[in-house]
Design a protein around this motif. Structure first.
Motif, PDB file in Angstrom:
ATOM      1  N   SER A 257      38.071  80.106  49.312  1.00 52.40           N
ATOM      2  CA  SER A 257      38.653  79.506  48.106  1.00 52.40           C
ATOM      3  C   SER A 257      39.804  78.561  48.456  1.00 52.40           C
ATOM      4  O   SER A 257      39.939  77.485  47.860  1.00 52.40           O
ATOM      5  N   LEU A 258      40.624  78.961  49.427  1.00 49.96           N
ATOM      6  CA  LEU A 258      41.761  78.120  49.826  1.00 49.96           C
ATOM      7  C   LEU A 258      41.278  76.818  50.461  1.00 49.96           C
ATOM      8  O   LEU A 258      41.795  75.736  50.173  1.00 49.96           O
ATOM      9  N   LEU A 259      40.261  76.933  51.317  1.00 50.01           N
ATOM     10  CA  LEU A 259      39.714  75.726  51.955  1.00 50.01           C
ATOM     11  C   LEU A 259      39.100  74.787  50.921  1.00 50.01           C
ATOM     12  O   LEU A 259      39.254  73.568  50.995  1.00 50.01           O
ATOM     13  N   THR A 260      38.402  75.391  49.956  1.00 50.14           N
ATOM     14  CA  THR A 260      37.753  74.592  48.921  1.00 50.14           C
ATOM     15  C   THR A 260      38.804  73.835  48.096  1.00 50.14           C
ATOM     16  O   THR A 260      38.670  72.649  47.815  1.00 50.14           O
ATOM     17  N   CYS A 261      39.889  74.529  47.769  1.00 48.30           N
ATOM     18  CA  CYS A 261      40.973  73.915  46.991  1.00 48.30           C
ATOM     19  C   CYS A 261      41.674  72.813  47.805  1.00 48.30           C
ATOM     20  O   CYS A 261      41.957  71.735  47.286  1.00 48.30           O
ATOM     21  N   ASP A 262      41.920  73.081  49.088  1.00 53.70           N
ATOM     22  CA  ASP A 262      42.546  72.053  49.937  1.00 53.70           C
ATOM     23  C   ASP A 262      41.674  70.806  50.026  1.00 53.70           C
ATOM     24  O   ASP A 262      42.178  69.684  50.031  1.00 53.70           O
ATOM     25  N   ALA A 276      39.443  74.755  39.437  1.00 53.42           N
ATOM     26  CA  ALA A 276      38.055  75.226  39.527  1.00 53.42           C
ATOM     27  C   ALA A 276      37.705  75.507  40.988  1.00 53.42           C
ATOM     28  O   ALA A 276      37.055  76.506  41.303  1.00 53.42           O
ATOM     29  N   ALA A 277      38.167  74.637  41.890  1.00 54.05           N
ATOM     30  CA  ALA A 277      37.889  74.840  43.310  1.00 54.05           C
ATOM     31  C   ALA A 277      38.529  76.152  43.793  1.00 54.05           C
ATOM     32  O   ALA A 277      37.913  76.929  44.522  1.00 54.05           O
ATOM     33  N   LEU A 278      39.746  76.415  43.339  1.00 56.13           N
ATOM     34  CA  LEU A 278      40.458  77.622  43.784  1.00 56.13           C
ATOM     35  C   LEU A 278      39.825  78.892  43.210  1.00 56.13           C
ATOM     36  O   LEU A 278      39.759  79.915  43.876  1.00 56.13           O
ATOM     37  N   GLU A 356      29.757  63.995  31.056  1.00 53.82           N
ATOM     38  CA  GLU A 356      31.117  63.626  31.454  1.00 53.82           C
ATOM     39  C   GLU A 356      31.636  64.507  32.596  1.00 53.82           C
ATOM     40  O   GLU A 356      32.656  64.198  33.207  1.00 53.82           O
ATOM     41  N   ASN A 357      30.916  65.603  32.900  1.00 52.01           N
ATOM     42  CA  ASN A 357      31.386  66.502  33.971  1.00 52.01           C
ATOM     43  C   ASN A 357      30.640  66.310  35.293  1.00 52.01           C
ATOM     44  O   ASN A 357      30.953  66.983  36.279  1.00 52.01           O
ATOM     45  N   LEU A 358      29.649  65.424  35.303  1.00 48.34           N
ATOM     46  CA  LEU A 358      28.789  65.346  36.488  1.00 48.34           C
ATOM     47  C   LEU A 358      29.571  65.002  37.757  1.00 48.34           C
ATOM     48  O   LEU A 358      29.429  65.677  38.781  1.00 48.34           O
ATOM     49  N   GLU A 359      30.422  63.969  37.680  1.00 45.63           N
ATOM     50  CA  GLU A 359      31.155  63.557  38.886  1.00 45.63           C
ATOM     51  C   GLU A 359      32.030  64.703  39.400  1.00 45.63           C
ATOM     52  O   GLU A 359      32.102  64.951  40.605  1.00 45.63           O
ATOM     53  N   ASP A 360      32.695  65.419  38.470  1.00 45.67           N
ATOM     54  CA  ASP A 360      33.547  66.537  38.873  1.00 45.67           C
ATOM     55  C   ASP A 360      32.720  67.669  39.490  1.00 45.67           C
ATOM     56  O   ASP A 360      33.148  68.311  40.448  1.00 45.67           O
ATOM     57  N   LEU A 361      31.528  67.901  38.936  1.00 44.47           N
ATOM     58  CA  LEU A 361      30.677  68.962  39.496  1.00 44.47           C
ATOM     59  C   LEU A 361      30.207  68.602  40.903  1.00 44.47           C
ATOM     60  O   LEU A 361      30.183  69.461  41.790  1.00 44.47           O
ATOM     61  N   TYR A 362      29.863  67.348  41.120  1.00 44.99           N
ATOM     62  CA  TYR A 362      29.487  66.922  42.475  1.00 44.99           C
ATOM     63  C   TYR A 362      30.673  67.141  43.426  1.00 44.99           C
ATOM     64  O   TYR A 362      30.518  67.646  44.535  1.00 44.99           O
ATOM     65  N   ALA A 363      31.856  66.732  42.964  1.00 44.87           N
ATOM     66  CA  ALA A 363      33.050  66.860  43.812  1.00 44.87           C
ATOM     67  C   ALA A 363      33.341  68.335  44.107  1.00 44.87           C
ATOM     68  O   ALA A 363      33.711  68.693  45.227  1.00 44.87           O
ATOM     69  N   LEU A 364      33.163  69.184  43.096  1.00 46.87           N
ATOM     70  CA  LEU A 364      33.381  70.617  43.291  1.00 46.87           C
ATOM     71  C   LEU A 364      32.413  71.155  44.342  1.00 46.87           C
ATOM     72  O   LEU A 364      32.793  71.938  45.219  1.00 46.87           O
ATOM     73  N   ARG A 365      31.161  70.717  44.270  1.00 47.36           N
ATOM     74  CA  ARG A 365      30.180  71.212  45.235  1.00 47.36           C
ATOM     75  C   ARG A 365      30.439  70.710  46.647  1.00 47.36           C
ATOM     76  O   ARG A 365      30.218  71.417  47.632  1.00 47.36           O
TER      77      ARG A 365
END
Ligand code: ATP
Ligand code: MG
Length: 457
Positions: A257-262, A276-278, A356-365
């Motif tokens: 989770s920490l790596l994902t958030c960083d 969301a990443a954290l 409207e969430n697609l770009e954020d979901l890609y970035a999260l993945r």
């Protein structure tokens, strides 16, 4: 010192009136640290009423933002400055705010009530000297955070200070003094009494810093994480030995989770995306189960993660817009595209996620993939899905009821009364069109509606 000319001009007005005026706090720290400042904090022996009177002139106005504590906001020409009357605080019986504020002592007394040495230097305007009784300049050079005086005492005055120290560590990439860290566990009951909004502001500053994990790891080490976000602390030691779509998990859920958030921070993501990443996997400790092959599974953990995240963000008093966005991203983060996805499946994915969430979901993945493997995902990561989504979006869109070629009014002509029944029929029509966009004509849809209606008669 690279001091804004408007600040110098305002300072001259204090000096002409026979008042002392110093640059203090973050402004001095940032000037010493990297030669420029973003906020302008000033300290003076003038009382707040005197400051207000002094700037009753064209082009300036004063807002009594924290007048009880001697702080006013001075709007002068193009700039906003915080002006605080020298003060010395006494008696923090509740660990939250001083019982009494005494004005009008000296700059040295004022500096001695400040939190960290790096924040406790003042620069006399217009030409100096630098007043630095606690050697803040040396600590800034060493990139080191140290309390002014005894950490236990300083924390007993204000339970927010431990969080401020760790927040600065993440923001500035500074190390934290061992004696400061060692004093945090005993101060936890004081931090627990601090208003949730003040804690939230520090947590948010950590999350939007360049490297949130620095402060979050120190929070874990000192007990602050277990106290403030136990759901995240519970992810320590939760192993994930399963090979998933993104490769082999190398880390436990907390490190992941920490790596994902960083990584999200490294990409300059927004606050909700970083949150969301954290928190995207905090449902894992609760949903962990071994399957019949002895493999670790976390069935439907995204639902649980979203539920727990909502609790955390409500508890920390985040605004609803942040909560909704963060939870939506978490809930949708588990998509796994492959070549068997039909156009209809992609349309359903777009509808579920929200365009409207697609770009954020890609970035999260992407961040999730980084947090799994500990290395940059390939450049073609998610490309097949993105291409397929682009293709679908380029076609005429039928993604919601309002895109249908028929409306409720048209159905009323078939003697279908408005209400729940009509809602069901409209949604079935939408399902049909998502499967086959060719059906989206008035004629075809009325025909299908008639058949569906017949089923219910
Ligand atoms: P930034 O504005 O970048 O967050 P800053 O150092 O300016 O950093 P502020 O919260 O604006 O932080 O506070 C201004 C100054 O007031 C600090 O530099 C510090 O000297 C003092 N200060 C603020 N909060 C506290 C506190 N809780 N205890 C003691 N001193 C404080
Ligand atoms: Mg400031």
């Amino acid at each position: 010192m690279n001091i804004h000319p408007t600040v110098r001009e305002a300072a001259a007005i204090f000096s002409q009136a026979g008042k002392q005026i110093y640059l203090v706090g973050g402004a001095v720290r940032d000037l010493l640290r990297r030669g420029k400042a973003k906020d302008w904090d000033l300290a003076t022996d003038a009382r707040p009423e005197e400051v207000i009177a002094l700037f009753k002139r064209p082009g300036s106005f004063v807002i009594p933002t924290g007048i009880k504590h001697g702080t006013v906001t001075l709007h002068f020409k193009d700039l906003k400055m915080e002006v605080t009357t020298f003060r010395s605080e006494t008696g923090y019986s509740d660990g939250r705010r001083p019982d009494r504020v005494d004005f009008g002592v000296s700059i040295e007394a004022d500096l001695s009530r400040r939190d960290f040495t790096m924040n406790a230097a003042a620069y006399r305007l217009p030409k100096g000297p630098l007043v630095d009784p606690f050697n803040g300049q040396v600590d800034i050079k060493k990139r080191h955070i140290r309390c002014v005086g005894n950490p236990e005492e300083r924390f007993s005055e204000d339970g927010l200070r431990p969080m401020r120290a760790l927040r600065f560590a993440s923001q500035l990439d500074f190390t934290v003094d061992e004696s400061l860290l060692a004093a945090i566990p005993d101060a936890l009951p004081l931090t627990a009494k601090v208003a949730a909004e003040r804690i939230r502001d520090e947590i948010d500053k950590i999350i939007v810093s360049n490297k949130p994990s620095t402060a979050l790891r120190l929070m874990e080490q000192t007990g602050l994480l277990s106290m403030l976000i136990p759901e995240l602390a519970a992810c320590r030691g939760v192993e994930q030995d399963r090979i998933n779509g993104m490769g082999y998990h190398r880390f436990d859920v907390l490190d992941h989770s920490l790596l994902t958030c960083d990584y999200a921070a490294h990409e300059g993501a927004s606050l909700p995306l970083r949150l969301a990443a954290l928190f995207h996997d905090i449902g894992k400790p609760v949903t962990a189960q071994k399957n019949e092959h002895g493999e670790q599974t976390f069935y439907r953990h995204e639902k649980e993660s979203s539920r727990l995240t909502r609790n955390i963000l409500l508890r920390l008093r985040h605004p609803n817009t942040v909560i909704e966005k963060t939870c939506r991203l978490i809930e949708e983060h588990m998509f796994s595209y492959d070549e068997t996805w039909t156009d209809a499946a992609v349309r359903r994915f777009i509808i579920r996620a929200g365009e409207e969430n697609l770009e954020d979901l890609y970035a999260l993945r992407r961040a999730d993939a980084y947090g799994t493997a500990g290395k940059e995902p390939s450049r073609t990561f998610l490309l097949p899905l993105k291409n397929h989504v682009e293709e679908i979006l380029a076609q005429s869109k039928v993604l919601s009821l309002k895109d249908l070629a028929v409306s409720g009014k048209d159905l009323m002509e078939l003697n279908i009364p408005p209400g729940k029944h009509m809602g069901i029929i409209l949604n079935e029509l939408l399902e049909a069109v998502i499967e086959d966009p060719e059906l989206n004509t008035r004629e075809k849809l009325l025909e299908i509606a008639g058949k569906i209606n017949g089923r219910y008669l």
